[in-house]
Motif scaffolding. Structure first.
Motif, short mmCIF file in Angstrom:
data_model
loop_
_atom_site.label_atom_id
_atom_site.label_comp_id
_atom_site.label_asym_id
_atom_site.label_seq_id
_atom_site.Cartn_x
_atom_site.Cartn_y
_atom_site.Cartn_z
N ARG A 139 60.66 -100.06 -74.70
CA ARG A 139 60.48 -99.81 -73.27
C ARG A 139 59.33 -98.87 -72.96
O ARG A 139 58.67 -99.02 -71.94
N TYR A 140 59.08 -97.92 -73.84
CA TYR A 140 58.08 -96.89 -73.53
C TYR A 140 56.66 -97.42 -73.68
O TYR A 140 56.33 -98.09 -74.66
N ARG A 141 55.82 -97.12 -72.70
CA ARG A 141 54.39 -97.42 -72.77
C ARG A 141 53.63 -96.22 -72.26
O ARG A 141 53.91 -95.72 -71.16
N TYR A 142 52.67 -95.76 -73.05
CA TYR A 142 51.83 -94.65 -72.62
C TYR A 142 50.82 -95.17 -71.60
O TYR A 142 50.14 -96.17 -71.85
N ARG A 143 50.72 -94.51 -70.47
CA ARG A 143 49.80 -94.95 -69.41
C ARG A 143 48.51 -94.14 -69.46
O ARG A 143 48.52 -92.91 -69.43
N ILE A 176 49.67 -98.55 -73.30
CA ILE A 176 49.76 -98.90 -74.73
C ILE A 176 51.18 -98.68 -75.18
O ILE A 176 51.81 -97.66 -74.86
N SER A 177 51.72 -99.61 -75.93
CA SER A 177 53.12 -99.55 -76.34
C SER A 177 53.36 -98.52 -77.43
O SER A 177 52.45 -98.15 -78.18
N LEU A 178 54.60 -98.08 -77.55
CA LEU A 178 54.99 -97.15 -78.59
C LEU A 178 54.79 -97.74 -79.99
O LEU A 178 54.28 -97.04 -80.88
N PRO A 179 55.17 -99.01 -80.24
CA PRO A 179 54.90 -99.58 -81.57
C PRO A 179 53.42 -99.56 -81.95
O PRO A 179 53.08 -99.28 -83.10
N ALA A 180 52.54 -99.86 -81.00
CA ALA A 180 51.10 -99.84 -81.29
C ALA A 180 50.64 -98.43 -81.64
O ALA A 180 49.87 -98.23 -82.59
N LEU A 181 51.11 -97.44 -80.90
CA LEU A 181 50.75 -96.05 -81.19
C LEU A 181 51.29 -95.62 -82.54
O LEU A 181 50.62 -94.89 -83.29
N HIS A 182 52.49 -96.05 -82.86
CA HIS A 182 53.11 -95.72 -84.15
C HIS A 182 52.28 -96.30 -85.30
O HIS A 182 52.00 -95.60 -86.29
N GLU A 183 51.85 -97.54 -85.16
CA GLU A 183 51.06 -98.17 -86.22
C GLU A 183 49.68 -97.54 -86.33
O GLU A 183 49.12 -97.42 -87.43
N ALA A 184 49.12 -97.12 -85.20
CA ALA A 184 47.83 -96.43 -85.22
C ALA A 184 47.94 -95.11 -85.99
O ALA A 184 47.04 -94.75 -86.75
#
Length: 296
Positions: A139-143, A176-184
């Motif tokens: 659900r979380y997305r960084y804006r 940007i989604s939390l999974p994308a940030l986690h993988e980054a």
């Protein structure tokens, strides 16, 4: 959300440049640079990467590296030389790729991001690790917010309108989604352990006022990378999106010059010697030193 899904490819000479855009974004970020390099004779390729680019189903950072490697190998089959250029998290991805493919001609790191530690990053930029393994994961997305990586106020206003209208712009997505940030974050951690082994010619271009990625990021790489031909250029009239901001012409010109110099040195067998560090804006030396002291 209207998301551009078109890759950029410009046919040029036998020196191809693989260009990797930022996290969850698109080749639009690199459009000006790709056109400039092509005008200078280079073949330029800025692909969409499955699992990494906007509009594709999110995948692990290992898949990002695999996708970038596939693009590199395809170019290497057709062109005599292949260099790699990355922007933001794309620069971290470029490091991972070149570590895997050391035969790359040269490496250009633009606004290198190994940590989101710039002056405009809010304290909640990364949620605690537990959030990734909680229901917030989906659900979380960084804006993204002002200044959108841009010092140029007119362009910043244009991007803000685009973000409100389509949730996407030429400099990337509005969220940007939390999974994308986690993988980054996983990618950055992996790259830190690989930098010392990289020997390729390397160009680093970074803004002293980058609001997303502080100067500590490029300094870490510049101080540890194994390159014998290293050039570092600091900008003073841009923020994070240096391929679109006020000094995009400088970025493009210096990238083209460096790649040709690397090619010539390699052809002439004169790539060795001491590292070369060029500070395009010498008057910023004292400011850079001050940043270093404050980060110590």
């Amino acid at each position: 959300m209207t998301i551009p899904t078109k890759a950029i490819f410009n046919q040029g000479d036998g020196h191809a440049v693989l260009m990797l855009h930022g996290l969850s974004s698109s080749p639009l970020e690199l459009r000006y640079l790709a056109r400039f390099l092509n005008d200078e004779g280079f073949t330029t390729s800025a692909p969409m990467l499955d699992g990494y680019s906007a509009g594709s189903r999110e995948q692990s950072m290992e898949r990002w590296v695999d996708a970038a490697t596939e693009q590199f190998d395809a170019l290497a089959q057709r062109y005599e030389r292949v260099s790699v250029c990355g922007l933001s998290i794309g620069a971290a991805l470029a490091l991972a790729l070149v570590h895997r493919r050391p035969q790359a001609q040269a490496l250009a790191l633009l606004s290198l991001t190994l940590a989101y530690d710039g002056w405009a990053i809010p304290w909640y930029r990364f949620l605690p690790d537990w959030a990734y393994y909680s229901p917030l994961r989906s659900r979380y997305r960084y804006r993204e917010s002002q200044p959108y990586g841009l010092r140029n106020e007119a362009l910043r206003a244009k991007i803000a309108r685009a973000m409100e209208r389509d949730d996407f712009s030429e400099i990337g997505p509005s969220t940007i989604s939390l999974p994308a940030l986690h993988e980054a974050s996983r990618l950055a951690a992996s790259v830190r352990s690989q930098v010392r082994a990289i020997r390729n010619d390397c160009l680093i271009v970074h803004s002293i006022d980058d609001e997303t990625s502080s100067p500590r990021n490029p300094r870490l790489v510049a101080s540890t990378i194994g390159s014998t031909f290293l050039r570092t250029i600091w900008l003073d009239d841009s923020y994070h999106m240096i391929t679109s901001d006020n000094e995009r012409e400088i970025v493009a010109r210096e990238t083209a010059l460096f790649l040709r110099e690397s090619e010539t040195a390699s052809r002439d067998g004169d790539a060795g010697g001491k590292p070369v560090v060029s500070k395009a804006l010498a008057r910023r030396r004292r400011q850079l030193a001050a940043v270093g002291k404050s980060g110590a």
